[in-house]
Design a protein around this motif. Sequence first.
Motif, PDB file in Angstrom:
ATOM      1  N   ASP A 395       0.813  -1.217   0.000  1.00  0.00           N
ATOM      2  CA  ASP A 395       0.000   0.000   0.000  1.00  0.00           C
ATOM      3  C   ASP A 395       0.846   1.267   0.000  1.00  0.00           C
ATOM      4  O   ASP A 395       0.322   2.352  -0.270  1.00  0.00           O
ATOM      5  N   GLN A 396       2.124   1.150   0.332  1.00  0.00           N
ATOM      6  CA  GLN A 396       3.012   2.306   0.342  1.00  0.00           C
ATOM      7  C   GLN A 396       3.664   2.572  -1.012  1.00  0.00           C
ATOM      8  O   GLN A 396       4.358   3.574  -1.183  1.00  0.00           O
ATOM      9  N   ILE A 397       3.452   1.684  -1.967  1.00  0.00           N
ATOM     10  CA  ILE A 397       4.044   1.844  -3.297  1.00  0.00           C
ATOM     11  C   ILE A 397       3.147   2.752  -4.122  1.00  0.00           C
ATOM     12  O   ILE A 397       1.979   2.449  -4.367  1.00  0.00           O
ATOM     13  N   ARG A 398       3.684   3.875  -4.538  1.00  0.00           N
ATOM     14  CA  ARG A 398       2.922   4.830  -5.354  1.00  0.00           C
ATOM     15  C   ARG A 398       3.189   4.549  -6.832  1.00  0.00           C
ATOM     16  O   ARG A 398       4.307   4.222  -7.229  1.00  0.00           O
ATOM     17  N   LEU A 399       2.165   4.686  -7.629  1.00  0.00           N
ATOM     18  CA  LEU A 399       2.274   4.403  -9.059  1.00  0.00           C
ATOM     19  C   LEU A 399       2.403   5.691  -9.846  1.00  0.00           C
ATOM     20  O   LEU A 399       1.703   6.679  -9.580  1.00  0.00           O
ATOM     21  N   VAL A 400       3.271   5.700 -10.842  1.00  0.00           N
ATOM     22  CA  VAL A 400       3.468   6.860 -11.699  1.00  0.00           C
ATOM     23  C   VAL A 400       2.730   6.619 -13.018  1.00  0.00           C
ATOM     24  O   VAL A 400       2.797   5.534 -13.595  1.00  0.00           O
ATOM     25  N   ASP A 401       2.005   7.610 -13.456  1.00  0.00           N
ATOM     26  CA  ASP A 401       1.256   7.549 -14.708  1.00  0.00           C
ATOM     27  C   ASP A 401       2.139   8.096 -15.824  1.00  0.00           C
ATOM     28  O   ASP A 401       2.506   9.272 -15.814  1.00  0.00           O
ATOM     29  N   LEU A 402       2.483   7.247 -16.777  1.00  0.00           N
ATOM     30  CA  LEU A 402       3.329   7.649 -17.901  1.00  0.00           C
ATOM     31  C   LEU A 402       2.579   7.555 -19.229  1.00  0.00           C
ATOM     32  O   LEU A 402       3.184   7.508 -20.296  1.00  0.00           O
ATOM     33  N   SER A 403       1.259   7.549 -19.159  1.00  0.00           N
ATOM     34  CA  SER A 403       0.437   7.439 -20.356  1.00  0.00           C
ATOM     35  C   SER A 403       0.241   8.806 -20.987  1.00  0.00           C
ATOM     36  O   SER A 403       0.671   9.834 -20.455  1.00  0.00           O
ATOM     37  N   MET A 433       9.189   4.523  -2.172  1.00  0.00           N
ATOM     38  CA  MET A 433       8.674   3.397  -2.942  1.00  0.00           C
ATOM     39  C   MET A 433       7.755   3.914  -4.040  1.00  0.00           C
ATOM     40  O   MET A 433       6.839   4.700  -3.785  1.00  0.00           O
ATOM     41  N   GLY A 434       8.015   3.484  -5.231  1.00  0.00           N
ATOM     42  CA  GLY A 434       7.190   3.860  -6.368  1.00  0.00           C
ATOM     43  C   GLY A 434       7.370   2.831  -7.471  1.00  0.00           C
ATOM     44  O   GLY A 434       8.331   2.064  -7.485  1.00  0.00           O
ATOM     45  N   ALA A 435       6.436   2.810  -8.412  1.00  0.00           N
ATOM     46  CA  ALA A 435       6.508   1.814  -9.480  1.00  0.00           C
ATOM     47  C   ALA A 435       5.834   2.343 -10.734  1.00  0.00           C
ATOM     48  O   ALA A 435       4.890   3.132 -10.676  1.00  0.00           O
ATOM     49  N   LEU A 463      10.586  -0.656 -10.331  1.00  0.00           N
ATOM     50  CA  LEU A 463      10.193  -0.440  -8.940  1.00  0.00           C
ATOM     51  C   LEU A 463      11.295   0.296  -8.189  1.00  0.00           C
ATOM     52  O   LEU A 463      12.467  -0.068  -8.264  1.00  0.00           O
ATOM     53  N   CYS A 464      10.934   1.343  -7.494  1.00  0.00           N
ATOM     54  CA  CYS A 464      11.834   2.016  -6.560  1.00  0.00           C
ATOM     55  C   CYS A 464      11.513   1.514  -5.144  1.00  0.00           C
ATOM     56  O   CYS A 464      10.344   1.531  -4.733  1.00  0.00           O
ATOM     57  N   ALA A 465      12.529   1.101  -4.419  1.00  0.00           N
ATOM     58  CA  ALA A 465      12.341   0.603  -3.054  1.00  0.00           C
ATOM     59  C   ALA A 465      13.651   0.788  -2.302  1.00  0.00           C
ATOM     60  O   ALA A 465      14.723   0.931  -2.899  1.00  0.00           O
ATOM     61  N   PRO A 466      13.593   0.789  -0.954  1.00  0.00           N
ATOM     62  CA  PRO A 466      14.813   0.981  -0.174  1.00  0.00           C
ATOM     63  C   PRO A 466      15.870  -0.073  -0.500  1.00  0.00           C
ATOM     64  O   PRO A 466      15.574  -1.263  -0.623  1.00  0.00           O
TER      65      PRO A 466
END
Length: 876
Positions: A395-403, A433-435, A463-466
Amino acid sequence: MADAPDQQPDDTRRDPIGPEDVASDLQPYDLLASNTGWPDPELFLASNYGLSGDIEPLATDPPVFLVRYEEVTSRLDYCESAELAQQFQTQASLLLHMRPDSGRIQGPHPLETNEGMLLCPFEETEEHREGYARVFALPPGDPAPATVSDDIFGAFAARLIRDLSAAFEEAFGEEPPVLHASLDLRQAGPTVVKILRDVEDTGVRDPIAKALVTALRQVQPLGQDLRTQLIHHRPVPTEVVGEVADEGDDETASGKLAGVWQPTAFTDPASLGEGWLVAALAGLAADILLRRADPLSILPAVRRFHAELPLTEAEIKALWPLTIVRLGLMRAATERDAVLGLLQDEAHLTDLRERFDAATAVSPAFMEAAIRDAVDWPRPSDPELERLLPELDPDQIRLVDLSAASTAFFEGNWEDPESDWKLLARIAWDTKMGATRFGEYRLSRSHQSTRAEAENYALHVDLCAPAGTVAVAPFGGMIRLEEGRMHLTSPEITLHLEGLDTILADGTALFPGDRLGVIAGAEGSVGGLRIRLCRSMSLDPPLFTSRSQVGLWRQLVLSPSLILGLDLDAPVAGEGHFIRGWRDQVFDAQGRPFLDLSGSAGLIGHGHAGLAETAYRQWLLLNGLGGTQAESEYQAALLQRLPGELDTVVAVTTEPLAMELAEQLADRVFSEGGPVIADERRTGFGRNGRSFWAFQEQNEPPDIVVTPTPVPGEPLAAVIMSRDRLPEGLSLPRPDASAVACRLGTYVIDALEEAGLMEQAQLTAAELHRRLDLLAQASDGRLAREGEGLSHDLLLEDRTAQAAADDLLRRGIAVLVAGENRISLIAPHCLSPARLDDLIDQLAEMMGISLPFLLPATAEEAENRMPLQEAEPAPI
């Protein structure tokens, strides 16, 4: 007659040949036939069939002849094998049930002897041996034109299988005889061994043998599930004749398309025989591969075959391996002929080697997926997998919109090659965290050209993560390490990872949940992990694919959502809707760029940040009222660029309304001397490519000027005149343009000169005008051009405007339908040279016009024909 010994059909027999295959150096047959051991064909035909005509040899052992008489061509075959003679008899009985009056696809028509027999035996004499003969008339029809699409043969092959099955049952009932064919792929193993005995060069022989062994091993476990019946093993263009379908043919009922050549008959019964049903399609696919380099070129024929005669799961799996087997047998036979000195076309052998190497280099898993996609086969269900990163809270992983719809993109920043990573890093800043999203058409990878298909559909997740986060095996498998990548492979699925530190050795076997390694990076930093999942252990799937191959790769690639505990899939992108505009282009939801010549790009193009900021600020202040400061400033901006005597502006909502008002004023106010109205709706603001207003090129200024809206989608036309020439007491209509529209209009007028767009427009307009004129001249009257500058109408002689607009839209160009046979091209001032080239190329292709006609005549002209620089948008 003595019984001939039992003999199996010769598996090494070359492919059936037709009239076009006759060797140029084959000597005329000796009609005396004193030393051939076979009956003289002329005497034999005359005495047994009452036939005479021109006789032409096709083969010598056993002899085959073409017999041409009047408008009919027949074929005479000799044989001495009793078993082969029985095959001749069976073929003849079958072919009698495929006559023209049967309603089925036709085949060669068996001819009876003078005694009414379909098979003619002959006794041994001093001049010839004993044996058998058969004669059949070739079916009428024309050979297949080279332009016929392969999907037509796919449908033909399927219909022929159905017709053969019905005719065979009708001819023989419940206990039909077995009809053998030398092309039966069930005997491919022994056949290729026999053929390759004469090929001693291991560099030639071994790759063929290896490829066939590999393919046959793939087919072997499927054999019991493959349907077996009578088929034609080579339903290919060289063994088919046909005719052009009449206009009255019912496509739904007959499968024919009016005005298009359609196959109606096959010409050689030697290709008939029992075999796997799918082998007929494999024979056609191998023939297509010989004519076309791309392995995916078989798909149209496969799709049509399946539509006529649905394939089974096992047949879909077996199709590509059997295609390789058929192609391998063809190459083996040709290599053998080269060794034995029988090869007459070296170029054919070279082509066959190239096609075979290209086909065997393609992954069978890839081709199976392509076939599944072509026939719209359901994707397998997703497996149950464990979490890859169990320490992370999904739930902490944020999604980036590249559309194309992403608000993170603006002012063309998606053209930055690093834009995806920059935006991913920005969105992951807070939680570390992001993906990115799986199955997303990324705007950053959309081509600028409207002609090329972009590979912009993401088949992976970044995926970005620690750094230091532990990764574990989501399933059991074997570790393979190469060039910084880790692959966890199992027979059913493979995980591809980049960005992981590991201490595991290559070849380590793991169980589900075993430690793989940790995300690379310094302590306290954020690391990046690239993740792909594939159903095939032999494939390394690409990071991106094109729109046309999405279905293919989705058969193979799984979403990393399965191992991350989070839905990372992008929404399904629809078709047919534009999402974003930028300068002279618009983009749909799949990121495909379209050149916008519909007029919607306005003067300075789509997506202009200055326009967006201007509209935002005015909306915060005021909108929806007339008589505002914004309106006064817009009027002043217009008047600064008009002769001094024109000092009154009425801003209205539409261009037709502005023209109507101008005509009313002319009738009431300027009745003497004939008023001059300058209609600048297509030429104003520099669209004529020469001056700000078209009327500036006239000797006398106009009495009234009608301007277009400088902002697409905003109601902002205007009527301009001199107040001194208005009678006292005449009240003008109250301006009704909104404050936002007026503010935007002012911005555009200023931006035209500040950004250098006027200079670019002049150069672009001249080149557009020149090339459209050349296109019209080359069209033989099918195309005419009207207009000037950046605004032209094309009048079409041989098609409707809507049909042309639809065709151009498929080609990536949006235009305006302006009449039944008229389309309008209305370009913004920022039309780029590259897009202008695309436009002319696509128009020429649509009209069937040769492009060299449109090119400059000299090198100097080529160097100077488009000395344009793409102007930058005006600053905010």
